[in-house]
Design a protein around this motif. Structure first.
Motif, PDB file in Angstrom:
ATOM      1  N   ILE A   8       1.077  -1.264  -0.025  1.00 30.01           N
ATOM      2  CA  ILE A   8      -0.279   0.149   0.004  1.00 30.01           C
ATOM      3  C   ILE A   8       0.871   1.027  -0.082  1.00 30.01           C
ATOM      4  CG2 ILE A   8      -1.727   1.208   1.178  1.00 30.01           C
ATOM      5  CD1 ILE A   8      -2.276  -1.656   2.838  1.00 30.01           C
ATOM      6  N   LEU A   9       0.448   2.260  -0.873  1.00 27.12           N
ATOM      7  CA  LEU A   9       1.028   3.491  -0.989  1.00 27.12           C
ATOM      8  C   LEU A   9       0.256   4.887  -0.904  1.00 27.12           C
ATOM      9  CD1 LEU A   9       3.462   5.270  -1.389  1.00 27.12           C
ATOM     10  CD2 LEU A   9       2.617   5.237  -4.120  1.00 27.12           C
ATOM     11  N   THR A  10       0.327   5.237   0.641  1.00 21.91           N
ATOM     12  CA  THR A  10      -0.364   6.398   0.734  1.00 21.91           C
ATOM     13  C   THR A  10      -0.024   7.971   1.112  1.00 21.91           C
ATOM     14  OG1 THR A  10       0.254   6.199   3.159  1.00 21.91           O
ATOM     15  CG2 THR A  10      -1.570   4.964   2.659  1.00 21.91           C
ATOM     16  N   GLY A  11      -0.349   8.831  -0.064  1.00 19.51           N
ATOM     17  CA  GLY A  11      -0.202   9.781   0.022  1.00 19.51           C
ATOM     18  C   GLY A  11      -0.471  11.188   0.483  1.00 19.51           C
ATOM     19  N   ALA A  12      -0.869  12.026   0.088  1.00 17.92           N
ATOM     20  CA  ALA A  12      -1.291  12.848   1.230  1.00 17.92           C
ATOM     21  C   ALA A  12      -2.904  13.627   1.390  1.00 17.92           C
ATOM     22  CB  ALA A  12      -0.392  14.319   0.271  1.00 17.92           C
ATOM     23  N   GLY A  13      -3.409  13.066   0.438  1.00 15.22           N
ATOM     24  CA  GLY A  13      -4.721  12.431   0.653  1.00 15.22           C
ATOM     25  C   GLY A  13      -5.449  12.237   1.748  1.00 15.22           C
ATOM     26  N   ILE A  14      -4.760  11.433   1.999  1.00 15.17           N
ATOM     27  CA  ILE A  14      -5.163  10.503   2.938  1.00 15.17           C
ATOM     28  C   ILE A  14      -5.305  10.856   4.110  1.00 15.17           C
ATOM     29  CG2 ILE A  14      -3.073   9.230   3.868  1.00 15.17           C
ATOM     30  CD1 ILE A  14      -4.839   6.631   3.903  1.00 15.17           C
ATOM     31  N   VAL A  85       1.447  -7.274   4.678  1.00 16.01           N
ATOM     32  CA  VAL A  85       1.015  -5.964   4.179  1.00 16.01           C
ATOM     33  C   VAL A  85       2.080  -4.904   3.874  1.00 16.01           C
ATOM     34  CG1 VAL A  85      -0.990  -4.010   4.389  1.00 16.01           C
ATOM     35  CG2 VAL A  85      -1.117  -6.206   5.120  1.00 16.01           C
ATOM     36  N   THR A  86       2.988  -4.581   3.187  1.00 15.23           N
ATOM     37  CA  THR A  86       3.415  -3.655   3.305  1.00 15.23           C
ATOM     38  C   THR A  86       2.761  -2.437   3.635  1.00 15.23           C
ATOM     39  OG1 THR A  86       5.345  -4.895   2.104  1.00 15.23           O
ATOM     40  CG2 THR A  86       5.795  -2.789   2.494  1.00 15.23           C
ATOM     41  N   LEU A  87       3.414  -1.458   4.484  1.00 14.23           N
ATOM     42  CA  LEU A  87       2.223   0.019   4.164  1.00 14.23           C
ATOM     43  C   LEU A  87       3.623   1.092   4.178  1.00 14.23           C
ATOM     44  CD1 LEU A  87       0.072   2.052   4.500  1.00 14.23           C
ATOM     45  CD2 LEU A  87       0.444   2.088   6.528  1.00 14.23           C
ATOM     46  N   VAL A  88       3.572   1.686   2.734  1.00 10.72           N
ATOM     47  CA  VAL A  88       4.465   2.912   2.588  1.00 10.72           C
ATOM     48  C   VAL A  88       3.596   4.097   2.484  1.00 10.72           C
ATOM     49  CG1 VAL A  88       6.281   3.671   0.385  1.00 10.72           C
ATOM     50  CG2 VAL A  88       5.611   1.147   0.897  1.00 10.72           C
ATOM     51  N   THR A  89       4.524   4.836   3.027  1.00  9.61           N
ATOM     52  CA  THR A  89       3.629   6.864   3.099  1.00  9.61           C
ATOM     53  C   THR A  89       4.857   7.531   2.322  1.00  9.61           C
ATOM     54  OG1 THR A  89       2.302   8.542   3.710  1.00  9.61           O
ATOM     55  CG2 THR A  89       4.426   7.562   5.344  1.00  9.61           C
ATOM     56  N   GLN A  90       4.399   8.298   1.430  1.00  8.84           N
ATOM     57  CA  GLN A  90       4.888   9.798   1.588  1.00  8.84           C
ATOM     58  C   GLN A  90       5.266  10.297   2.395  1.00  8.84           C
ATOM     59  OE1 GLN A  90       2.188   9.064  -2.678  1.00  8.84           O
ATOM     60  NE2 GLN A  90       4.554  10.050  -3.593  1.00  8.84           N
ATOM     61  N   ASN A  91       3.860  10.452   3.042  1.00  5.20           N
ATOM     62  CA  ASN A  91       3.582  11.505   3.847  1.00  5.20           C
ATOM     63  C   ASN A  91       4.545  11.416   5.421  1.00  5.20           C
ATOM     64  OD1 ASN A  91       1.295  12.076   2.847  1.00  5.20           O
ATOM     65  ND2 ASN A  91      -0.023  10.763   3.789  1.00  5.20           N
ATOM     66  N   VAL A  92       5.138  13.223   5.731  1.00  7.05           N
ATOM     67  CA  VAL A  92       5.976  12.734   7.052  1.00  7.05           C
ATOM     68  C   VAL A  92       5.086  12.651   8.457  1.00  7.05           C
ATOM     69  CG1 VAL A  92       7.724  13.734   5.196  1.00  7.05           C
ATOM     70  CG2 VAL A  92       6.238  15.517   6.241  1.00  7.05           C
ATOM     71  N   ASP A  93       3.481  12.869   8.874  1.00  8.13           N
ATOM     72  CA  ASP A  93       2.835  12.778   9.720  1.00  8.13           C
ATOM     73  C   ASP A  93       3.171  11.756   9.916  1.00  8.13           C
ATOM     74  OD1 ASP A  93       1.016  11.220   8.925  1.00  8.13           O
ATOM     75  OD2 ASP A  93       0.547  13.058   7.872  1.00  8.13           O
ATOM     76  N   ALA A  94       2.157  10.901  11.569  1.00  8.45           N
ATOM     77  CA  ALA A  94       2.741  10.224  12.106  1.00  8.45           C
ATOM     78  C   ALA A  94       1.201   9.510  12.279  1.00  8.45           C
ATOM     79  CB  ALA A  94       3.742  10.323  13.444  1.00  8.45           C
ATOM     80  N   LEU A  95       0.591  10.173  11.938  1.00  7.91           N
ATOM     81  CA  LEU A  95      -0.992   9.771  11.603  1.00  7.91           C
ATOM     82  C   LEU A  95      -1.245   8.204  11.122  1.00  7.91           C
ATOM     83  CD1 LEU A  95      -2.981  12.867  10.224  1.00  7.91           C
ATOM     84  CD2 LEU A  95      -2.848  12.165  12.215  1.00  7.91           C
ATOM     85  N   HIS A  96      -0.641   7.729  10.300  1.00  7.58           N
ATOM     86  CA  HIS A  96      -0.581   5.944  10.328  1.00  7.58           C
ATOM     87  C   HIS A  96      -0.168   4.987  12.046  1.00  7.58           C
ATOM     88  CE1 HIS A  96      -1.730   5.208   6.321  1.00  7.58           C
ATOM     89  NE2 HIS A  96      -0.551   5.887   6.075  1.00  7.58           N
ATOM     90  N   GLU A  97       0.677   5.452  12.698  1.00  6.60           N
ATOM     91  CA  GLU A  97       0.890   4.880  13.638  1.00  6.60           C
ATOM     92  C   GLU A  97      -0.086   5.543  14.728  1.00  6.60           C
ATOM     93  OE1 GLU A  97       5.042   5.632  11.397  1.00  6.60           O
ATOM     94  OE2 GLU A  97       2.826   6.810  11.360  1.00  6.60           O
ATOM     95  N   LYS A  98      -0.114   6.798  14.202  1.00  8.48           N
ATOM     96  CA  LYS A  98      -1.683   7.255  15.548  1.00  8.48           C
ATOM     97  C   LYS A  98      -2.949   6.309  15.172  1.00  8.48           C
ATOM     98  CE  LYS A  98      -0.334  12.250  16.387  1.00  8.48           C
ATOM     99  NZ  LYS A  98      -0.523  13.078  16.145  1.00  8.48           N
ATOM    100  N   ILE A 173      -3.342   4.800  -2.241  1.00  5.76           N
ATOM    101  CA  ILE A 173      -4.709   6.040  -1.813  1.00  5.76           C
ATOM    102  C   ILE A 173      -3.567   7.142  -1.660  1.00  5.76           C
ATOM    103  CG2 ILE A 173      -5.689   6.214   0.114  1.00  5.76           C
ATOM    104  CD1 ILE A 173      -5.306   3.134   1.126  1.00  5.76           C
ATOM    105  N   GLY A 174      -4.429   7.964  -1.964  1.00  5.12           N
ATOM    106  CA  GLY A 174      -4.883  10.177  -2.064  1.00  5.12           C
ATOM    107  C   GLY A 174      -2.968  10.120  -2.681  1.00  5.12           C
ATOM    108  N   THR A 175      -2.410   9.475  -3.934  1.00  2.00           N
ATOM    109  CA  THR A 175      -1.597  10.077  -4.378  1.00  2.00           C
ATOM    110  C   THR A 175      -1.629  10.510  -5.850  1.00  2.00           C
ATOM    111  OG1 THR A 175      -1.269   7.484  -5.519  1.00  2.00           O
ATOM    112  CG2 THR A 175      -0.359   8.253  -3.188  1.00  2.00           C
ATOM    113  N   SER A 176      -1.019  11.721  -5.887  1.00  3.92           N
ATOM    114  CA  SER A 176      -1.169  12.428  -7.161  1.00  3.92           C
ATOM    115  C   SER A 176      -1.018  12.000  -8.099  1.00  3.92           C
ATOM    116  CB  SER A 176      -0.357  13.720  -6.550  1.00  3.92           C
ATOM    117  OG  SER A 176       0.595  13.815  -7.276  1.00  3.92           O
ATOM    118  N   GLY A 177       0.234  10.607  -7.702  1.00  9.90           N
ATOM    119  CA  GLY A 177       0.436   9.813  -9.664  1.00  9.90           C
ATOM    120  C   GLY A 177       1.870  10.607 -10.556  1.00  9.90           C
TER     121      GLY A 177
END
Length: 232
Positions: A8-14, A85-98, A173-177
Motif C-alpha cells: 500500500i502506498l499512501t499520499g497526502a490525500g489520506i 501488508v507493506t505500508l509505504v507512505t509519502q507523508n511525513v506525519d505520524a497519523l498511520h502510527e497514531k 491511496i490519496g496520491t497524485s501520481g
C-alpha cells in the motif's frame, strides 16, 4: 491458497481529511512558500531559518492532528490480514502510527525525526527545532529536519522494491501520481503481476495504469476495501 501479499502506498490525500494540507491547498502552509525555498537542500543552504520555521509549523500542525477512519482501517488490515501488508507512505506525519499501524515505511522522512547533516545520526525532533542545533552523536551544529527534499533519494527504496516484486495486490491511496519514484510503483507492481487499485478523490496522473479505480474520500473507500479483503 496463501493470503495475498499487499503493498500500500499512501499520499497526502489520506491525511487531508485529518486537516493536514497538501501542496495544492490554497491558503495552507505550502501556499505561502515556494517549494524551492523550503523543500530543497539549496533552499536550506540559502535560508536555514526559513526552512526550520516552516517545518516547525508543520510539526506543530501534525502533532495536533488525529487519524481518520482510513488510517485506522489500514492498521486493522495490518493486524488481521494473514498475508504480508507493506505500508509505504509519502507523508511525513505520524497519523498511520497514531491510527495503530506498527510498521510504516516513511519514504520521504518524518517530521518527528531530526537528522545530522554531517554524520546522518537520527533522533527524536523537538517540537521547535533551532538553526545550528547540535547533533547528540557527533556534536556538529548541523541538525536539520529528517525530510527527503526534492533532489534527494527517498528512504528504504531497496526494501520497497523487494516488496513490490512479490506483491499480489498494490494499492495507491490519496496520491497524485506525479511524484517519482513513488509514481512508478504501480508499474513495478504490474510487472510483478499484481492487481492494482487506486483510491483517490480525484484521479491521479497515472490512473490509466490501475486495474481498479475507486473514487471517493479515503475515510469511506479504504475501510470498505479493508472489510472486503478481510472477509475473503
Amino acid at each position: 491458497m496463501s493470503a495475498p501479499s499487499i503493498v500500500i502506498l499512501t499520499g497526502a490525500g489520506i491525511s487531508a481529511e485529518s486537516g493536514l494540507g497538501t501542496f495544492r491547498d490554497e491558503g495552507g502552509l505550502w501556499a505561502q512558500h515556494r517549494i524551492e525555498d523550503v523543500a530543497t537542500p539549496e533552499g536550506f543552504a540559502r535560508n536555514p531559518q526559513l526552512v526550520v520555521d516552516f517545518y516547525n509549523a508543520r510539526r506543530t500542525q501534525a502533532a495536533e492532528a488525529t487519524p481518520n477512519a482510513a488510517h485506522e482501517a489500514l492498521a486493522r488490515l495490518q493486524s488481521e490480514h494473514s498475508g504480508s501488508v507493506t505500508l509505504v507512505t509519502q507523508n511525513v506525519d505520524a497519523l498511520h502510527e497514531k491510527g495503530g499501524s506498527k510498521t510504516v515505511i516513511h519514504m520521504h522522512g518524518a517530521l518527528n525525526s531530526a537528522l545530522c547533516g554531517r554524520c546522518e545520526h537520527r533522533w527524536s525532533a523537538p517540537l521547535e527545532m533551532t538553526v545550528g542545533q547540535s547533533c547528540p552523536h557527533c556534536g556538529a551544529p548541523s541538525a536539520r529536519p529528517d525530510i527527503v527534499w526534492f533532489g534527494e533519494m527517498p528512504y528504504e527504496m531497496d526494501r520497497i522494491e523487494k516488496a513490490l516484486a512479490r506483491a499480489d495486490v498494490f494499492v495507491a491511496i490519496g496520491t497524485s501520481g506525479n511524484v517519482y519514484p513513488a509514481a512508478g510503483f504501480v508499474q513495478l507492481a504490474r510487472h510483478a503481476g499484481a492487481h492494482t487499485i487506486e483510491m483517490n478523490l480525484d484521479p491521479g496522473e497515472n490512473v490509466g495504469l490501475f486495474d481498479d479505480i475507486r473514487p471517493g474520500m479515503a475515510s469511506q473507500t479504504v475501510p470498505a476495501w479493508v472489510s472486503e479483503v478481510l472477509s475473503q
